[in-house]
Scaffold this active site. Structure first.
Site, mmCIF file in Angstrom:
data_model
loop_
_atom_site.group_PDB
_atom_site.id
_atom_site.type_symbol
_atom_site.label_atom_id
_atom_site.label_comp_id
_atom_site.label_asym_id
_atom_site.label_seq_id
_atom_site.Cartn_x
_atom_site.Cartn_y
_atom_site.Cartn_z
ATOM 1 N N ASP A 78 -11.398 21.555 55.127
ATOM 2 C CA ASP A 78 -9.930 21.519 55.135
ATOM 3 C C ASP A 78 -9.341 20.472 54.201
ATOM 4 O OD1 ASP A 78 -10.431 19.222 57.066
ATOM 5 O OD2 ASP A 78 -8.241 19.361 57.147
ATOM 6 N N ASP A 81 -12.958 15.854 54.042
ATOM 7 C CA ASP A 81 -14.135 15.757 54.906
ATOM 8 C C ASP A 81 -14.886 17.086 54.864
ATOM 9 O OD1 ASP A 81 -12.442 17.407 56.229
ATOM 10 O OD2 ASP A 81 -12.093 16.098 57.942
ATOM 11 N N TYR A 229 -6.474 18.144 64.561
ATOM 12 C CA TYR A 229 -5.589 19.314 64.454
ATOM 13 C C TYR A 229 -5.226 19.857 65.828
ATOM 14 C CZ TYR A 229 -6.291 19.097 59.461
ATOM 15 O OH TYR A 229 -6.305 18.678 58.156
ATOM 16 N N GLU A 481 -5.505 11.813 50.197
ATOM 17 C CA GLU A 481 -6.364 12.941 50.574
ATOM 18 C C GLU A 481 -5.689 14.272 50.221
ATOM 19 O OE1 GLU A 481 -7.501 12.994 54.711
ATOM 20 O OE2 GLU A 481 -9.272 14.223 54.284
#
Ligand code: NAG
Ligand code: NAG
Length: 503
Positions: A78, A81, A229, A481
């Site tokens: 996603d 990571d 999430y 990120e």
């Protein structure tokens, strides 16, 4: 004669000049579009195909799903990571598909690349829903993963599969998966009709499961998805969103009835995670749109189907309220902008809001144009081109027109982030360094001030802070990120401005 020739030469020189300027402008959006799509190849999990263009990435996570007797190889990591979180992955796939549905006609040769990026998501989502009554929610123990700085190709952390089912349901992840499959079925309708039909069939089954077995996936597989999430806004928005996509694709009355019957249950407030704790945010739930909250997306999507009909209430007025919440000159504006002009919702991956909300503005402007409509914000009348102008301002800011003069897309422009928070990009590639790099052996690569060795071309990072500042620091994940859901809606936005850059 001579002067005439000279005149012609001058005119053609002038024309060449104009064409060059013009092409340069359009090439920028076109270049950004190609890169924006290419990024998804860098996020690929599983067995990479022979036509993989982001070559420093290699095969990874080839046994995913084996712990639960399923083949769950593939899909996307996603962000920076190596976890596969299906909820945001499905949302990103939905947004890639919506980008193609609205703006695929402007993508040129990149249309095929965009379709490939959707298929990499949907092939996996088909595997994730292969058994009736089960939907995969995530793969990879997120705490173990986050505890390491490791290449996906080297992963040795537990690849736990988290799956929701009838006794342990997860309506948000299931309904968003249904939305992704339905939207993709429309995106593939003319390119691959057989695939399109298979996607739609699965979408209807998965939606039925999401609706019939209602529950929050936090209560079923919480350790695999929270707090990363968690669905803070509840699952009703995903159920309506899934039904709206199925209605758009099938035009079946039962989905329309479903939307109408459930829309009153949509929360008026949203819960947000701010600085590690949850807050109830009253009032502006209608202006939210992202992997967690689908509210503004529902109103825009449904408005496109019912504008000027007797069914336009409450969708069209609420889509209008959404626009009015963003418009700088609107008396009901609630959004804030940085001094440099960037839409700023909140710290932490703020650019996801700028790209997703720009996408909605642009889509809504196209719907308005089709019906000769406009949005009224008090005494301000916002015509479609004004909505496009706001979206374009955000695009230009992200691509370099900002106080730091830098692009927030890796590999685009002269100056862009060099130290993105991304394991694969910051560690040496398998080609350069074939030896295994263990969990904690990656730490020096995380901490170094050196630029990343691998270019994750097209990755858009979390972005600048409320004062337009960007430290370009790998350890600053909220700003550095990249994520799939920042890029996905931007694909459609860039395609539009590639075709119509002179808004
Ligand atoms: C249903 O899902 C839960 C949570 O993932 C799991 O513990 C349970 O074994 C599953 N039940 C069945 C019948 O698969
Ligand atoms: C839709 O309604 C608006 C406002 O009533 C009207 O101006 C417009 O012409 C209508 N558009 C179409 C395509 O019927």
């Amino acid at each position: 004669m001579a002067s005439g020739k000279c005149m012609t030469l001058l005119i053609s020189l002038a024309l060449v000049g104009m064409l060059t300027v013009d092409r340069a402008a359009s090439q920028n959006y076109g270049d950004a579009l190609s890169k924006c799509i290419l990024f998804f190849q860098g996020q690929r999990s599983g067995k990479l195909p022979s036509n993989q263009r982001m070559n420093w990435r290699k095969d990874s996570a080839l046994r995913d799903g084996s712990d639960v007797g399923m083949d769950l190889v593939g899909g996307y990591y996603d962000a920076g990571d190596n976890v596969k979180f299906n909820f945001p992955m499905a949302f990103s796939t939905t947004m890639l598909a919506w980008s193609v549905i609205e703006f695929g006609q402007f993508m040129g040769p990149d249309l095929q690349n965009a379709l490939d990026s959707i298929r990499w998501g949907t092939d996996y989502l088909l595997k994730a829903t292969n058994f009736p009554g089960k939907v995969t929610a995530a793969i990879g123990d997120p705490n173990a993963d986050h505890n390491c700085w490791e290449r996906p190709e080297d992963m040795d952390t537990p690849r736990t599969s988290y799956v929701v089912n009838q006794t342990h349901p997860g309506s948000e992840v299931a309904a968003e998966t249904a939305a992704a499959l339905a939207a993709a079925s429309l995106a593939f309708k003319s390119a691959d009709n057989k695939y399109s039909i298979a996607l739609l069939k699965r979408a209807t089954q998965v939606f039925d499961f999401a609706d019939k077995f209602r529950g929050n996936y936090k209560d079923s597989v919480g350790q695999g998805v929270c707090p990363f999430y968690c669905d803070y806004s509840g699952y009703v928005d995903e159920l309506i969103w899934g039904a709206a996509w199925l209605f758009k694709v099938t035009n079946e009355q039962k989905y329309w009835d479903y939307i109408q019957n459930n829309i009153p249950q949509l929360p008026k407030q949203v819960i947000r995670l701010v600085g590690g704790s949850t807050h109830l945010q009253a009032g502006d739930s209608l202006a939210e749109f992202g992997w967690d909250a689908k509210f503004a997306g529902i109103n825009v999507l449904v408005s496109g189907l019912v504008m000027n009909s007797t069914n336009s209430n409450p969708y069209v007025p609420q889509a209008g309220n959404f626009v009015c919440s963003l418009l700088p000159e609107s008396p009901s504006k609630s959004a804030t902008y940085t001094p440099g002009g960037l839409l700023f919702k909140r710290d932490g991956s703020n650019l996801q809001h700028a790209t997703a909300l720009s996408f909605l503005l642009l889509v809504y402007s196209q719907y308005l144009k089709k019906y000769n409509g406009a949005v009224r914000c008090g005494n301000v009348n916002a015509i479609p081109s004004r909505l496009e102008q706001i979206a374009k301002g955000q695009v230009d800011y992200i691509l370099g027109k900002n106080p730091l003069g830098m692009s927030y897309m890796v590999g685009f422009g002269q100056k862009f982030p060099q130290r993105i928070h991304h394991r694969a990009a910051s560690l040496p590639s398998i080609g350069e360094h074939p030896e295994h790099i263990k969990c904690k052996d990656g730490t020096p690569y995380f901490q170094t001030k050196n630029p990343n060795p691998n270019l994750l071309t097209g990755a858009i990072v979390g972005g600048p802070d409320a004062n337009d500042q960007f430290p370009d620091d790998r350890t600053n994940a909220p700003q550095s990120e990249p994520t799939t859901y920042i890029n996905a809606p931007f694909v459609g936005v860039l395609a539009y401005f590639k075709a119509f850059q002179k808004v």
